[in-house]
Scaffold this active site. Structure first.
Site, PDB file in Angstrom:
ATOM      1  N   CYS A  20      11.770 100.425  17.264  1.00 60.16           N
ATOM      2  CA  CYS A  20      12.126 101.240  18.645  1.00 60.16           C
ATOM      3  C   CYS A  20      12.777 100.246  20.159  1.00 60.16           C
ATOM      4  O   CYS A  20      11.830 100.358  21.102  1.00 60.16           O
ATOM      5  CB  CYS A  20      11.870 102.701  19.393  1.00 60.16           C
ATOM      6  SG  CYS A  20      12.084 104.122  19.512  1.00 60.16           S
ATOM      7  N   CYS A  26       8.968  90.010  23.756  1.00 63.30           N
ATOM      8  CA  CYS A  26       9.504  89.088  23.444  1.00 63.30           C
ATOM      9  C   CYS A  26       8.681  87.918  23.464  1.00 63.30           C
ATOM     10  O   CYS A  26       7.647  87.803  25.034  1.00 63.30           O
ATOM     11  CB  CYS A  26      10.424  88.512  24.637  1.00 63.30           C
ATOM     12  SG  CYS A  26      10.803  86.762  24.961  1.00 63.30           S
ATOM     13  N   CYS A  35      15.522  85.995  29.188  1.00 62.70           N
ATOM     14  CA  CYS A  35      15.414  85.284  28.727  1.00 62.70           C
ATOM     15  C   CYS A  35      16.569  84.688  28.042  1.00 62.70           C
ATOM     16  O   CYS A  35      16.412  83.185  27.047  1.00 62.70           O
ATOM     17  CB  CYS A  35      14.576  84.546  28.305  1.00 62.70           C
ATOM     18  SG  CYS A  35      13.659  85.063  26.331  1.00 62.70           S
ATOM     19  N   CYS A  72      17.062  88.682  24.354  1.00 60.12           N
ATOM     20  CA  CYS A  72      16.768  89.572  25.548  1.00 60.12           C
ATOM     21  C   CYS A  72      16.881  88.674  26.843  1.00 60.12           C
ATOM     22  O   CYS A  72      17.863  88.049  26.621  1.00 60.12           O
ATOM     23  CB  CYS A  72      15.048  88.350  25.410  1.00 60.12           C
ATOM     24  SG  CYS A  72      13.959  88.556  27.355  1.00 60.12           S
ATOM     25  N   CYS A 111       9.168  85.698  26.759  1.00 59.05           N
ATOM     26  CA  CYS A 111       8.952  85.863  28.570  1.00 59.05           C
ATOM     27  C   CYS A 111       8.561  86.676  28.757  1.00 59.05           C
ATOM     28  O   CYS A 111       8.288  87.120  29.350  1.00 59.05           O
ATOM     29  CB  CYS A 111      10.839  85.696  29.067  1.00 59.05           C
ATOM     30  SG  CYS A 111      11.539  87.033  28.259  1.00 59.05           S
TER      31      CYS A 111
END
Length: 176
Positions: free
Chosen positions: A163, A140, A87, A84, A143
């Site tokens: 995707c 995510c 984070c 990510c 976060c």
């Protein structure tokens, strides 16, 4: 159709009790499912804007989408892990990346998936009706960053196509 939409509402909203919905909470699930301390506290909108590029902020914090065929990682074939951008949580392995021809990096499953069990992954699924039809958004878990969407038209054995926007990812090359 109404029955289908009601069923979808149940599946994507898998939140951990006691977790905040926006920003980074004080704890997160580690790779083995144990609680671990996050590296940073919750961020305000202004702090996210300072930390991220305008495009990263638009996609991850405002649920935007990068233009198709424009992402840095679309054609990346190097071995490694996709994290990510907000984070640094590990999200997708290069081993599960495939060319879908859709214009965005595609993955057949999230890192940490065991069969149909995604409880040890760093993602959550949520119902998205923003375009007038039901889709499944991928965010995510740590976060709440918007990453992209998952569709049921991927390769076997999972049949899934995650995707994902390149700007929502940070690639770390190497074995994992």
């Amino acid at each position: 159709m109404e029955v289908f939409l009601r069923a979808l509402r149940v599946l994507p909203f898998r939140e951990v009790p006691g977790r905040r919905v926006r920003g980074l909470s004080g704890t997160r699930r580690g790779d083995a499912g144990s609680l671990t301390k996050c590296e940073s506290p919750s961020l305000t909108k202004a702090e996210w804007q300072k930390k991220l590029t305008p495009e990263q902020f638009y996609v991850t914090r405002e649920k935007g989408t990068e233009p198709p065929f424009s992402g840095t990682y679309l054609n990346n074939k190097d071995p490694g892990m996709y994290h990510c951008v907000c984070c640094d949580a590990p999200l997708f392995s290069s081993e599960k990346k495939f060319c879908s021809g859709t214009g965005w990096p595609s993955f057949s499953e999230a890192h940490g998936t065991s069969g149909l069990d995604e409880s040890h992954t760093a993602i959550l699924r949520r119902l998205d009706t923003s375009l007038g039809s039901a889709r499944t958004e991928v965010v995510c878990k740590q976060c709440d960053a918007h990453l992209g969407h998952v569709f049921p038209d991927g390769p076997a054995p999972s049949g899934q196509r995650f995707c994902i926007n390149s700007v929502a990812l940070k690639f770390k090359a190497g074995k994992h």
